[in-house]
Scaffold this active site. Structure first.
Site, PDB file in Angstrom:
ATOM      1  N   THR A  43       2.230   8.994  15.199  1.00  0.00           N
ATOM      2  CA  THR A  43       1.669   8.300  14.046  1.00  0.00           C
ATOM      3  C   THR A  43       2.322   6.941  13.930  1.00  0.00           C
ATOM      4  O   THR A  43       3.518   6.810  14.220  1.00  0.00           O
ATOM      5  CB  THR A  43       1.910   9.093  12.745  1.00  0.00           C
ATOM      6  OG1 THR A  43       1.775   8.218  11.603  1.00  0.00           O
ATOM      7  CG2 THR A  43       3.293   9.699  12.697  1.00  0.00           C
ATOM      8  N   CYS A  47      -3.018   2.085  13.901  1.00  0.00           N
ATOM      9  CA  CYS A  47      -3.177   3.429  13.327  1.00  0.00           C
ATOM     10  C   CYS A  47      -3.889   4.248  14.380  1.00  0.00           C
ATOM     11  O   CYS A  47      -4.935   3.825  14.897  1.00  0.00           O
ATOM     12  CB  CYS A  47      -3.975   3.384  12.027  1.00  0.00           C
ATOM     13  SG  CYS A  47      -4.329   5.017  11.346  1.00  0.00           S
TER      14      CYS A  47
END
Length: 230
Positions: free
Chosen positions: A83, A196
């Site tokens: 992440t 992202c």
């Protein structure tokens, strides 16, 4: 082959992409029926998202640090945090384990420099775009990082949390992202960091004219290079 520890679940959509990419890359490198030597933990994103929304980064860091310790105990020789946003708490993870964290900011910066770029735009969650943890890490490699204005940041963030983390892809959202990317290019961005992991479900190179830096793939490639290093 050295064992990688994947710290995922934020969201599971992106973690599934990490798992697939790493195994595909190992198979390409080694041939036959080779696959990656991995241990993985996938946390409940609802809990992490609640801590994000509350700004309780200390507790979020403690949570991920505990999970990283579990990966080390399971034999992981390096941590891959699957992440972008939660690299905000990377220092907590690094402090909790004795094995390296393969930091996404460093991986991305090396790829930007290898592409011959000096100024890039970056899309990500509101946390990644607003706060300096990723921008500064990339900039520390002698690069300039641009982010969208406040209104466009809100659009990018909403699409991630309301659509992409659920595996939902809308053409209208893709058009909005392309518009925002065009705005960054107009400000001088020579390439675009997809900061992202879920954004890679929406935007691919053929959608835009400037080079894309897809952080999930870059991170997976760096992880495999580390795992297979002699």
């Amino acid at each position: 082959m050295r064992r990688l520890g994947l710290l995922g679940g934020m969201s599971w959509q992106s973690s599934a992409l990490y798992y697939s990419l790493i195994n595909e890359l190992v198979a390409q490198r080694l041939g036959g029926v080779h696959s990656a030597d991995l241990v993985m933990v996938s946390v409940d994103f609802a809990e992490v998202e609640r801590l994000q929304a509350a700004g309780d980064w200390e507790r979020a860091g403690e949570l991920l640090a505990r999970e990283a310790q579990g990966l080390e105990a399971a034999g992981a020789e390096a941590i891959v945090l699957c992440t972008n946003t939660m690299h905000l708490v990377a220092p907590s993870i690094v402090a909790a384990v004795s094995i390296p964290l393969l930091h996404l900011g460093d991986v991305t910066a090396r790829a930007v420099r290898a592409a011959g770029l000096e100024r890039v735009g970056m899309l990500g969650t509101r946390f990644t775009m607003e706060q300096p943890f990723m921008r500064d890490r990339i900039a520390s490699h002698g690069l300039e990082v641009l982010v969208p204005g406040d209104d466009d940041q809100a659009v990018v963030h909403r699409v991630i949390y309301e659509e992409l983390v659920r595996g939902v892809v809308f053409e209208r959202s893709r058009a909005e992202y392309v518009r925002i990317i065009d705005g960054l290019v107009a400000r001088g961005a020579q390439g675009i960091v997809l900061g992202c992991t879920e954004i890679e479900l929406l935007i691919e190179q053929h959608h835009v004219a400037r080079p894309l830096l897809p952080t999930t793939r870059l991170h997976a490639e760096a992880a495999v290079e580390w795992a297979l290093a002699p």
